[in-house]
Design a protein around this motif. Structure first.
Motif, PDB file in Angstrom:
ATOM      1  N   THR A  83      69.189  54.729  35.616  1.00  0.00           N
ATOM      2  CA  THR A  83      68.384  53.676  34.696  1.00  0.00           C
ATOM      3  C   THR A  83      69.279  53.098  33.604  1.00  0.00           C
ATOM      4  OG1 THR A  83      67.511  55.596  33.743  1.00  0.00           O
ATOM      5  CG2 THR A  83      65.948  54.240  35.179  1.00  0.00           C
ATOM      6  N   ALA A  84      70.362  53.937  33.408  1.00  0.00           N
ATOM      7  CA  ALA A  84      71.155  53.761  32.240  1.00  0.00           C
ATOM      8  C   ALA A  84      72.559  52.994  32.707  1.00  0.00           C
ATOM      9  CB  ALA A  84      71.484  55.121  31.833  1.00  0.00           C
ATOM     10  N   LYS A  85      72.372  52.124  33.651  1.00  0.00           N
ATOM     11  CA  LYS A  85      73.523  51.413  34.054  1.00  0.00           C
ATOM     12  C   LYS A  85      74.186  50.596  33.175  1.00  0.00           C
ATOM     13  CE  LYS A  85      72.463  51.412  39.142  1.00  0.00           C
ATOM     14  NZ  LYS A  85      73.446  52.075  39.227  1.00  0.00           N
ATOM     15  N   ILE A  86      73.338  49.636  32.242  1.00  0.00           N
ATOM     16  CA  ILE A  86      74.059  49.078  31.210  1.00  0.00           C
ATOM     17  C   ILE A  86      74.909  49.874  30.179  1.00  0.00           C
ATOM     18  CG2 ILE A  86      71.894  49.368  29.492  1.00  0.00           C
ATOM     19  CD1 ILE A  86      72.341  46.317  28.869  1.00  0.00           C
ATOM     20  N   ALA A  87      74.333  51.122  29.764  1.00  0.00           N
ATOM     21  CA  ALA A  87      74.956  51.891  28.943  1.00  0.00           C
ATOM     22  C   ALA A  87      76.323  52.615  29.676  1.00  0.00           C
ATOM     23  CB  ALA A  87      74.323  53.294  28.519  1.00  0.00           C
ATOM     24  N   GLN A  88      76.336  52.768  30.911  1.00  0.00           N
ATOM     25  CA  GLN A  88      77.501  53.210  31.564  1.00  0.00           C
ATOM     26  C   GLN A  88      78.640  52.250  31.801  1.00  0.00           C
ATOM     27  OE1 GLN A  88      75.566  54.312  35.500  1.00  0.00           O
ATOM     28  NE2 GLN A  88      74.361  56.157  34.668  1.00  0.00           N
ATOM     29  N   GLN A  89      78.173  50.891  31.908  1.00  0.00           N
ATOM     30  CA  GLN A  89      78.930  49.945  32.028  1.00  0.00           C
ATOM     31  C   GLN A  89      79.536  49.810  30.672  1.00  0.00           C
ATOM     32  OE1 GLN A  89      76.699  46.574  33.305  1.00  0.00           O
ATOM     33  NE2 GLN A  89      76.508  47.054  35.360  1.00  0.00           N
ATOM     34  N   TYR A  90      79.082  49.878  29.317  1.00  0.00           N
ATOM     35  CA  TYR A  90      79.572  49.641  28.144  1.00  0.00           C
ATOM     36  C   TYR A  90      80.385  50.941  27.995  1.00  0.00           C
ATOM     37  CZ  TYR A  90      80.002  49.544  23.051  1.00  0.00           C
ATOM     38  OH  TYR A  90      80.286  49.541  21.876  1.00  0.00           O
ATOM     39  N   VAL A  91      80.472  52.032  28.350  1.00  0.00           N
ATOM     40  CA  VAL A  91      81.192  53.407  27.982  1.00  0.00           C
ATOM     41  C   VAL A  91      82.364  52.911  28.792  1.00  0.00           C
ATOM     42  CG1 VAL A  91      81.635  55.705  29.084  1.00  0.00           C
ATOM     43  CG2 VAL A  91      79.397  54.967  27.704  1.00  0.00           C
ATOM     44  N   LYS A  92      82.326  52.215  30.126  1.00  0.00           N
ATOM     45  CA  LYS A  92      83.580  52.151  30.856  1.00  0.00           C
ATOM     46  C   LYS A  92      84.511  50.894  30.154  1.00  0.00           C
ATOM     47  CE  LYS A  92      81.846  53.094  35.265  1.00  0.00           C
ATOM     48  NZ  LYS A  92      81.506  52.511  36.869  1.00  0.00           N
ATOM     49  N   ILE A  93      83.686  49.962  29.715  1.00  0.00           N
ATOM     50  CA  ILE A  93      84.669  48.699  28.678  1.00  0.00           C
ATOM     51  C   ILE A  93      85.212  49.667  27.555  1.00  0.00           C
ATOM     52  CG2 ILE A  93      84.148  46.965  27.033  1.00  0.00           C
ATOM     53  CD1 ILE A  93      81.935  46.092  28.887  1.00  0.00           C
TER      54      ILE A  93
ATOM     55  N   LEU B 242      79.012  64.898  23.348  1.00  0.00           N
ATOM     56  CA  LEU B 242      77.587  64.715  23.815  1.00  0.00           C
ATOM     57  C   LEU B 242      76.903  63.473  23.610  1.00  0.00           C
ATOM     58  CD1 LEU B 242      75.827  67.296  24.914  1.00  0.00           C
ATOM     59  CD2 LEU B 242      74.771  67.237  22.733  1.00  0.00           C
ATOM     60  N   ILE B 243      77.781  62.425  24.001  1.00  0.00           N
ATOM     61  CA  ILE B 243      77.515  61.158  23.864  1.00  0.00           C
ATOM     62  C   ILE B 243      76.174  60.744  24.676  1.00  0.00           C
ATOM     63  CG2 ILE B 243      77.972  58.771  24.274  1.00  0.00           C
ATOM     64  CD1 ILE B 243      80.864  59.645  23.264  1.00  0.00           C
ATOM     65  N   GLY B 244      75.138  60.123  24.623  1.00  0.00           N
ATOM     66  CA  GLY B 244      73.999  60.049  25.257  1.00  0.00           C
ATOM     67  C   GLY B 244      73.544  58.481  25.099  1.00  0.00           C
ATOM     68  N   TYR B 245      72.332  58.542  25.824  1.00  0.00           N
ATOM     69  CA  TYR B 245      71.779  57.172  25.916  1.00  0.00           C
ATOM     70  C   TYR B 245      70.269  57.054  25.935  1.00  0.00           C
ATOM     71  CZ  TYR B 245      69.666  52.556  28.098  1.00  0.00           C
ATOM     72  OH  TYR B 245      69.280  51.473  28.236  1.00  0.00           O
ATOM     73  N   SER B 246      69.724  56.199  24.827  1.00  0.00           N
ATOM     74  CA  SER B 246      68.054  56.423  24.699  1.00  0.00           C
ATOM     75  C   SER B 246      67.601  55.269  25.401  1.00  0.00           C
ATOM     76  CB  SER B 246      67.836  56.383  23.009  1.00  0.00           C
ATOM     77  OG  SER B 246      68.543  54.918  22.687  1.00  0.00           O
ATOM     78  N   GLU B 247      66.789  55.620  26.460  1.00  0.00           N
ATOM     79  CA  GLU B 247      66.065  54.738  27.195  1.00  0.00           C
ATOM     80  C   GLU B 247      64.994  53.865  26.576  1.00  0.00           C
ATOM     81  OE1 GLU B 247      64.219  53.910  31.777  1.00  0.00           O
ATOM     82  OE2 GLU B 247      64.975  55.919  30.875  1.00  0.00           O
ATOM     83  N   GLY B 248      64.143  54.382  25.431  1.00  0.00           N
ATOM     84  CA  GLY B 248      63.249  53.917  24.943  1.00  0.00           C
ATOM     85  C   GLY B 248      61.908  54.248  25.432  1.00  0.00           C
ATOM     86  N   GLY B 249      60.765  53.583  25.082  1.00  0.00           N
ATOM     87  CA  GLY B 249      59.769  53.800  25.243  1.00  0.00           C
ATOM     88  C   GLY B 249      59.054  55.162  24.736  1.00  0.00           C
TER      89      GLY B 249
ATOM     90  N   LYS C 267      49.646  55.124  19.000  1.00  0.00           N
ATOM     91  CA  LYS C 267      50.635  55.687  19.812  1.00  0.00           C
ATOM     92  C   LYS C 267      51.810  55.909  19.348  1.00  0.00           C
ATOM     93  CE  LYS C 267      52.256  54.310  24.417  1.00  0.00           C
ATOM     94  NZ  LYS C 267      52.492  53.007  25.210  1.00  0.00           N
ATOM     95  N   ILE C 268      52.576  57.159  19.707  1.00  0.00           N
ATOM     96  CA  ILE C 268      53.866  57.600  19.663  1.00  0.00           C
ATOM     97  C   ILE C 268      54.898  57.030  20.556  1.00  0.00           C
ATOM     98  CG2 ILE C 268      55.173  59.652  18.966  1.00  0.00           C
ATOM     99  CD1 ILE C 268      52.675  60.914  18.330  1.00  0.00           C
ATOM    100  N   LEU C 269      55.745  56.437  19.840  1.00  0.00           N
ATOM    101  CA  LEU C 269      56.912  55.862  20.547  1.00  0.00           C
ATOM    102  C   LEU C 269      58.210  56.466  19.913  1.00  0.00           C
ATOM    103  CD1 LEU C 269      55.707  52.181  21.088  1.00  0.00           C
ATOM    104  CD2 LEU C 269      55.525  53.746  22.750  1.00  0.00           C
ATOM    105  N   ASP C 270      59.312  56.435  20.803  1.00  0.00           N
ATOM    106  CA  ASP C 270      60.705  56.591  20.476  1.00  0.00           C
ATOM    107  C   ASP C 270      60.916  55.712  19.670  1.00  0.00           C
ATOM    108  OD1 ASP C 270      60.271  58.648  22.599  1.00  0.00           O
ATOM    109  OD2 ASP C 270      61.643  57.789  23.865  1.00  0.00           O
ATOM    110  N   LYS C 271      61.920  56.100  18.569  1.00  0.00           N
ATOM    111  CA  LYS C 271      62.462  55.340  17.621  1.00  0.00           C
ATOM    112  C   LYS C 271      63.797  54.468  18.060  1.00  0.00           C
ATOM    113  CE  LYS C 271      64.190  55.319  12.745  1.00  0.00           C
ATOM    114  NZ  LYS C 271      64.466  56.334  11.739  1.00  0.00           N
ATOM    115  N   PHE C 272      64.397  54.980  19.014  1.00  0.00           N
ATOM    116  CA  PHE C 272      65.751  54.495  19.540  1.00  0.00           C
ATOM    117  C   PHE C 272      65.371  54.058  20.874  1.00  0.00           C
ATOM    118  CE2 PHE C 272      66.994  57.686  16.364  1.00  0.00           C
ATOM    119  CZ  PHE C 272      67.685  56.950  15.337  1.00  0.00           C
ATOM    120  N   ASN C 273      65.770  52.653  20.952  1.00  0.00           N
ATOM    121  CA  ASN C 273      65.396  51.964  22.229  1.00  0.00           C
ATOM    122  C   ASN C 273      66.776  51.533  22.910  1.00  0.00           C
ATOM    123  OD1 ASN C 273      62.444  52.091  22.873  1.00  0.00           O
ATOM    124  ND2 ASN C 273      62.861  51.720  20.634  1.00  0.00           N
ATOM    125  N   GLY C 274      67.395  51.516  24.191  1.00  0.00           N
ATOM    126  CA  GLY C 274      68.386  50.747  24.541  1.00  0.00           C
ATOM    127  C   GLY C 274      69.688  51.118  23.794  1.00  0.00           C
TER     128      GLY C 274
END
Length: 214
Positions: A134-144, A156-163, A193-200
């Motif tokens: 589900t993190a393909k967009i982030a994976q592509q950016y990492v390659k760039i 420890l670089i990561g990706y916040s999917e959100g929701g 409702k409690i949601l994640d602060k960081f999205n995508g």
């Protein structure tokens, strides 16, 4: 609960050699100026767990766990900060002072400790998310940006999917809504409702101690 001075905490840390402590839990082999072994915090076949006697810190390039001897004992023995200090002080023959906290100070100290734990677990959660389909967009950016796998794991670089994926994860880890909200990693909507602060977003966690290979 007691509150110890920074000087006392530093003395306890200095009196407990990290190689001696960790070798009681992990089979370590020297390689250059560091020691390596299989990480006790996740399953692995190739040693990625490094201990530096010079810096008195450990770091796993597989799961991202790291820190000093206090962090290691706390994690491996599942102890809170106070109990970890008592464990190490007793081991090194240091007598701890009896300084009582007020109820309010104790509650603040406990909450602060929980928030610290939440941030650590969040960094690992986001790091693992970066490798999911589900993190393909982030994976592509990492390659760039030409960030190789070693760099991703070291920092420890990561990706916040959100929701609310992080919120649900932290709830499963046993944290309360109060503790999670206090971390500022989530926010509460007007509907409650409690949601994640960081999205995508690509996430670069700030770590107080990091063992970067030379």
């Amino acid at each position: 609960m007691v509150r110890y001075s920074d000087e006392l905490i530093e003395e306890i840390r200095n009196r407990n050699d990290i190689v001696d402590i960790i070798s009681q839990y992990v089979i370590l082999k020297r390689s250059g100026r560091s020691f390596f072994g299989l990480c006790p915090f996740h399953k692995e076949k190739t040693p990625s767990f490094s201990v530096s006697p010079d810096k008195q810190i450990f770091h796993c390039f597989g799961c991202g766990a790291g820190g000093n001897v206090i962090h290691f004992v706390s994690k491996i023995e599942n102890l809170n900060f106070k109990d970890t200090l008592e464990f190490l002080a007793d081991r090194s023959g240091i007598t701890l002072p009896k300084i009582n906290m007020s109820k309010e100070e104790e509650e603040r100290a406990i909450l602060k400790e929980k928030v610290y734990e939440i941030n650590q677990k969040t960094a690992i959660f986001y790091h693992e998310a970066l490798y999911k389909s589900t993190a393909k967009i982030a994976q592509q950016y990492v390659k760039i940006r030409k960030l190789d796998n070693k760099t991703l794991k070291t920092f420890l670089i990561g990706y916040s999917e959100g929701g609310d994926s992080l919120y649900k994860h932290l709830k499963q880890e046993g944290y309360t809504d109060q503790e999670i909200i206090a971390s500022s990693l989530v926010h509460k909507t007007q509907s409650g409702k409690i949601l994640d602060k960081f999205n995508g977003r690509l996430m670069f966690p700030i770590q107080d101690i990091l063992l970067v290979p030379s």
